[in-house]
Design an enzyme around this catalytic site. Structure first.
Site, mmCIF file in Angstrom:
data_model
loop_
_atom_site.group_PDB
_atom_site.id
_atom_site.type_symbol
_atom_site.label_atom_id
_atom_site.label_comp_id
_atom_site.label_asym_id
_atom_site.label_seq_id
_atom_site.Cartn_x
_atom_site.Cartn_y
_atom_site.Cartn_z
ATOM 1 N N GLN A 58 -2.546 -12.247 8.266
ATOM 2 C CA GLN A 58 -2.789 -12.000 6.839
ATOM 3 C C GLN A 58 -2.086 -13.053 5.982
ATOM 4 O O GLN A 58 -2.659 -13.582 5.026
ATOM 5 C CB GLN A 58 -2.286 -10.593 6.481
ATOM 6 C CG GLN A 58 -2.247 -10.301 4.994
ATOM 7 C CD GLN A 58 -1.865 -8.864 4.686
ATOM 8 O OE1 GLN A 58 -2.716 -7.982 4.758
ATOM 9 N NE2 GLN A 58 -0.614 -8.602 4.326
ATOM 10 N N GLY A 78 11.279 -2.661 5.503
ATOM 11 C CA GLY A 78 10.566 -3.942 5.536
ATOM 12 C C GLY A 78 10.066 -4.321 4.143
ATOM 13 O O GLY A 78 10.228 -5.464 3.692
ATOM 14 N N HIS A 79 9.488 -3.350 3.430
ATOM 15 C CA HIS A 79 9.028 -3.624 2.063
ATOM 16 C C HIS A 79 10.210 -4.011 1.167
ATOM 17 O O HIS A 79 10.105 -4.903 0.327
ATOM 18 C CB HIS A 79 8.348 -2.392 1.469
ATOM 19 C CG HIS A 79 7.077 -1.996 2.146
ATOM 20 N ND1 HIS A 79 6.974 -0.888 2.946
ATOM 21 C CD2 HIS A 79 5.840 -2.565 2.140
ATOM 22 C CE1 HIS A 79 5.740 -0.777 3.401
ATOM 23 N NE2 HIS A 79 5.031 -1.783 2.931
ATOM 24 N N LEU A 113 6.747 3.147 1.483
ATOM 25 C CA LEU A 113 7.640 1.996 1.617
ATOM 26 C C LEU A 113 8.778 2.263 2.606
ATOM 27 O O LEU A 113 9.306 3.367 2.679
ATOM 28 C CB LEU A 113 8.213 1.644 0.246
ATOM 29 C CG LEU A 113 7.156 1.368 -0.830
ATOM 30 C CD1 LEU A 113 7.828 1.015 -2.150
ATOM 31 C CD2 LEU A 113 6.189 0.255 -0.400
ATOM 32 N N MET A 147 0.845 -1.194 0.000
ATOM 33 C CA MET A 147 0.000 0.000 0.000
ATOM 34 C C MET A 147 0.884 1.249 0.000
ATOM 35 O O MET A 147 0.432 2.344 0.346
ATOM 36 C CB MET A 147 -0.949 -0.009 1.211
ATOM 37 C CG MET A 147 -1.887 -1.215 1.187
ATOM 38 S SD MET A 147 -3.429 -0.971 2.081
ATOM 39 C CE MET A 147 -2.840 -0.640 3.707
ATOM 40 N N SER A 159 6.619 -0.286 10.225
ATOM 41 C CA SER A 159 5.250 -0.200 9.714
ATOM 42 C C SER A 159 5.023 1.197 9.171
ATOM 43 O O SER A 159 5.550 2.178 9.726
ATOM 44 C CB SER A 159 4.256 -0.471 10.854
ATOM 45 O OG SER A 159 2.973 -0.006 10.503
ATOM 46 N N SER A 160 4.219 1.285 8.122
ATOM 47 C CA SER A 160 3.896 2.604 7.563
ATOM 48 C C SER A 160 3.184 3.455 8.607
ATOM 49 O O SER A 160 3.254 4.676 8.570
ATOM 50 C CB SER A 160 3.016 2.448 6.332
ATOM 51 O OG SER A 160 3.710 1.699 5.372
ATOM 52 N N ARG A 161 2.471 2.812 9.539
ATOM 53 C CA ARG A 161 1.709 3.567 10.543
ATOM 54 C C ARG A 161 2.605 4.120 11.663
ATOM 55 O O ARG A 161 2.143 4.940 12.451
ATOM 56 C CB ARG A 161 0.589 2.708 11.128
ATOM 57 C CG ARG A 161 -0.523 2.440 10.099
ATOM 58 C CD ARG A 161 -1.760 1.830 10.743
ATOM 59 N NE ARG A 161 -2.900 1.831 9.846
ATOM 60 C CZ ARG A 161 -3.299 0.794 9.105
ATOM 61 N NH1 ARG A 161 -2.627 -0.335 9.129
ATOM 62 N NH2 ARG A 161 -4.361 0.899 8.319
HETATM 63 O O1 PAF Z 1 -0.142 -5.827 3.784
HETATM 64 C C1 PAF Z 1 -0.548 -4.910 3.043
HETATM 65 O O2 PAF Z 1 0.135 -3.904 2.818
HETATM 66 C C2 PAF Z 1 -1.919 -5.029 2.405
HETATM 67 O O3 PAF Z 1 -2.808 -5.683 3.244
HETATM 68 C C3 PAF Z 1 -1.882 -5.711 1.016
HETATM 69 C C4 PAF Z 1 -1.392 -7.147 1.121
HETATM 70 C C5 PAF Z 1 -0.967 -4.930 0.089
HETATM 71 C C6 PAF Z 1 -3.285 -5.750 0.405
HETATM 72 O O4 PAF Z 1 -3.790 -4.471 0.209
#
Ligand code: PAF
Length: 282
Positions: free
Chosen positions: A155, A36-37, A33, A30, A187-189
């Site tokens: 997830q 982690g990404h 970044l 989402m 985390s982005s948050r």
């Molecule tokens: O983990 C995330 O960033 C989101 O849940 C994902 C997997 C990109 C789905 O929108």
């Protein structure tokens, strides 16, 4: 690096890769970044010839009172980082490309069972939003492998079940949580935290480690352990949503005989909801 916004151009560009005999590793995100990404991107690059990343703040996975509008959007910086990381293609659809008739009118993919507990209990409909968009992105990108972070362990388990149940032709790979030096899961948050909250935030990870040590040393009164540490979190300024010890594959509450455990935590610090987990093999 190719940057495409609409599904038709995406399919055409990816067909070019496939015609050249190249496999595709996919990292759905989402945006906003962080390291982690990028660790997911590096793993995808090790597993496939070309890495494709999607950046889409998926409205279907946000509840009515959640942070969809405030969610950080940093596209230019994200694209620069992905280019530097050697990504082949970034897919940046708009909501109308993914939900042409609107979110409410769109078909949902819903995984039963695993979605009813933990974040699924606190965020009704969240995981239907995740699985619906991930399933659609898998169909658009048709990757050989897709990579997800273990910070969102629930997830990851749900996506693995969706792939098994629907026989989707993609391998799912989990990558260990990337952390700041003080242990806070990236985390982005985290960007929402005030400096005071940021100083308290690593306490979530420290709680998980203390609980993990107690279990490794023989503690099996899981309910008492969770209650005790939940109270500790409160005393440090957290507002715990859940702190639970569950089986890592079924997400059933762990019993004395459960061998593959995870301690799952979600807690608010001010307005920011943090999640983390610790995996244990007994
Ligand atoms: O983990 C995330 O960033 C989101 O849940 C994902 C997997 C990109 C789905 O929108």
């Amino acid at each position: 690096m190719d940057i495409v916004t609409d599904p038709t151009s995406l399919r055409e560009t990816l067909q070019g890769y496939r015609n050249a005999g190249q496999t595709i590793g996919f990292v759905p995100t989402m945006g906003n970044l962080h390291a982690g990404h990028l660790s997911l991107v590096h793993r995808a690059a090790a597993l496939a010839d070309r890495v494709v990343v999607s950046i889409f703040v998926n409205p279907m996975q946000f509840g009515p009172n959640e942070d969809l509008d405030a969610y950080p959007r940093t596209l230019d910086a994200d694209l620069a980082r992905l280019k530097a990381a050697g990504v082949a293609l970034v897919f940046t659809p708009q909501p109308e490309h993914i939900y042409p008739e609107g979110v409410a009118a769109h078909t949902k993919v819903s995984v039963p069972g695993l979605t009813n507990v933990l974040c699924g209990a606190s965020r009704p409909g969240h995981f239907d939003g995740v699985t619906s968009v991930v399933c659609k992105l898998f169909n658009l990108v048709a990757p050989t492998v897709a990579v997800f972070g273990e910070k969102d362990l629930q997830q990851l388990l749900i996506i693995k079940k969706m792939v098994r149940d629907l026989a989707l032709p993609v391998a799912i790979e989990g990558v260990a949580t990337a952390r700041a030096d003080d242990g806070l899961a990236l985390s982005s948050r985290n960007g929402y935290l005030t400096s005071e909250e940021r100083a308290i935030a690593p306490g979530l990870r420290q709680t998980l480690i203390a609980m993990g040590n107690a279990i490794t040393n023989g503690e099996r009164r899981y309910s008492d352990l969770c209650q005790h540490h939940s109270a500790q979190l409160k005393s440090h300024g957290f507002d715990p949503d859940y702190l639970e010890i569950r089986c890592r594959s079924t997400l059933a509450l762990a019993g004395v005989d459960t061998q593959q455990l995870a301690i799952f935590a979600a807690a608010k610090l001010g307005k920011t909801r943090l999640i983390d987990n610790l995996q244990l093999d007994l």
